[in-house]
Design an enzyme around this catalytic site. Structure first.
Site, PDB file in Angstrom:
ATOM      1  N   ARG A  29       0.846  -1.203   0.000  1.00  9.73           N
ATOM      2  CA  ARG A  29       0.000   0.000   0.000  1.00  9.73           C
ATOM      3  C   ARG A  29       0.879   1.251   0.000  1.00  9.73           C
ATOM      4  NH1 ARG A  29      -3.771   3.326  -1.448  1.00  9.73           N
ATOM      5  NH2 ARG A  29      -5.089   4.215   0.190  1.00  9.73           N
ATOM      6  N   GLN A 123      -6.286  -2.322  11.657  1.00 14.09           N
ATOM      7  CA  GLN A 123      -5.990  -0.892  11.543  1.00 14.09           C
ATOM      8  C   GLN A 123      -4.986  -0.615  10.423  1.00 14.09           C
ATOM      9  OE1 GLN A 123      -8.730   0.277  13.578  1.00 14.09           O
ATOM     10  NE2 GLN A 123      -7.259   1.958  13.578  1.00 14.09           N
ATOM     11  N   GLY A 126      -6.836  -0.626   7.239  1.00 15.39           N
ATOM     12  CA  GLY A 126      -7.831   0.414   7.047  1.00 15.39           C
ATOM     13  C   GLY A 126      -9.174  -0.191   6.662  1.00 15.39           C
ATOM     14  N   GLY A 127      -9.983   0.565   5.955  1.00 14.16           N
ATOM     15  CA  GLY A 127     -11.339   0.143   5.628  1.00 14.16           C
ATOM     16  C   GLY A 127     -11.415  -1.128   4.808  1.00 14.16           C
ATOM     17  N   GLU A 150     -12.602 -22.446  26.958  1.00 17.09           N
ATOM     18  CA  GLU A 150     -11.621 -23.085  27.845  1.00 17.09           C
ATOM     19  C   GLU A 150     -11.210 -22.161  28.988  1.00 17.09           C
ATOM     20  OE1 GLU A 150     -11.251 -26.107  27.779  1.00 17.09           O
ATOM     21  OE2 GLU A 150     -11.952 -26.608  25.765  1.00 17.09           O
ATOM     22  N   GLY A 151     -12.145 -21.344  29.444  1.00 12.57           N
ATOM     23  CA  GLY A 151     -11.891 -20.426  30.553  1.00 12.57           C
ATOM     24  C   GLY A 151     -11.612 -19.035  30.043  1.00 12.57           C
ATOM     25  N   SER A 153     -10.540 -15.031  30.020  1.00 12.65           N
ATOM     26  CA  SER A 153      -9.330 -14.391  30.539  1.00 12.65           C
ATOM     27  C   SER A 153      -9.442 -14.122  32.035  1.00 12.65           C
ATOM     28  CB  SER A 153      -9.056 -13.089  29.788  1.00 12.65           C
ATOM     29  OG  SER A 153      -8.708 -13.355  28.446  1.00 12.65           O
TER      30      SER A 153
END
Length: 283
Positions: A29, A123, A126-127, A150-151, A153
């Site tokens: 880009r 990010q 971008g779009g 699995e639990g 955080s």
């Protein structure tokens, strides 16, 4: 614990794929006459992703090593029965304590990191990254389950905090502090020595808090500090094996230092006001 390690590895793999997609896109880009990876704001995202991936991969490998040692020693003690050597029993106890501490730590660290890296990779795109024509869109969705099943955080923090308050990491941290490292990494070694001392003080401070609810409230700050300190030592240790690990270690230690210091201040204060505010603001 086996499932926790597997999910941690899954999150790490998704995050690695997301980083590669972002790295590739940032090269292709062109904006303002140059690839967007040359822009400091984008470079910062890519650097954060790369350093986090390296530290988390090292943490996962180290955790797997202690789980393997635990199982080997456990089998040896079972086979020896009542004749098991006291030294072997001691190795079993220490490896079990480290495995049981580091497994929830790595599940928390890897899955939270995976979500963060996929967000950062989005990010960078971008779009267009939001569109199904790009792989990051699928990775962004896939990673979200990892810090839930699995639990969650929050449950990993609950599983780790008791071990940390019992100073289960102390033998490992002491071993890493006593080891030799390349002379040009002396600054990073000194910083990690400082952070390790701060971590010890934070452990003592939280352990001294009389209210269990307040301990639980600030547990996440201590667990995150433990993850940063352990990750720092692991990436520093890697510099003994490979020259190209030095920039990673420098970048990672530089990134975690202010966060670890801030977390230590939070835990050392263990301010009761936020916890008390829950009853008022969330009746």
């Amino acid at each position: 614990n086996g499932a926790r390690l597997a999910v941690a590895a899954q999150a790490l793999g998704i995050a690695e794929a997301a980083y590669r997609e972002a790295d590739k896109y940032s090269r292709a880009r062109i904006q303002f006459g140059k690839p967007i990876r040359a822009l400091p704001a984008v470079g910062r995202l890519l650097l954060s992703m790369r350093a986090d991936l390296e530290a988390t991969r090292a943490l996962l490998a180290e955790t797997g090593r202690w789980v393997d040692l635990w199982k080997v020693h456990e089998r040896a003690v079972e086979e020896a029965g009542s004749d098991a050597d006291p030294a072997l029993r001691a190795r079993l106890k220490s490896s079990a304590a480290l495995a049981e501490t580091m497994t929830p730590m790595v599940k928390y660290a890897s899955t939270e990191m995976g979500n963060r890296v996929c967000y950062q990779a989005m990010q960078v795109h971008g779009g267009v990254g939001y569109m199904r024509e790009f792989n990051i869109e699928r990775l962004f969705r896939d990673v979200r389950i990892t810090n839930i099943y699995e639990g969650t955080s929050q449950l990993q923090v609950v599983a780790a905090i008791g071990k940390l308050l019992n100073r289960s990491l102390d033998p490992l941290l002491a071993e890493w502090q006593a080891a030799d490292y390349p002379s040009d990494m002396a600054g990073e070694k000194a910083t990690l020595d400082e952070l390790t001392g701060l971590f010890g003080r934070a452990v003592d401070a939280l352990k001294a808090v009389p209210e269990r609810e307040r301990v639980d409230y600030y547990a996440v700050d201590l667990v995150e500090m433990a993850i940063w300190v352990v990750g720092g030592w692991l990436v520093l240790r890697d510099t003994n094996a490979a020259e190209d690990k030095k920039p990673i270690a420098r970048a990672y230690v530089a990134s975690i230092t202010p966060k670890a210091r801030a977390a230590a201040e939070v835990v050392l204060a263990s301010n009761p006001v936020p916890l008390e505010s829950i009853a008022v603001l969330l009746p």
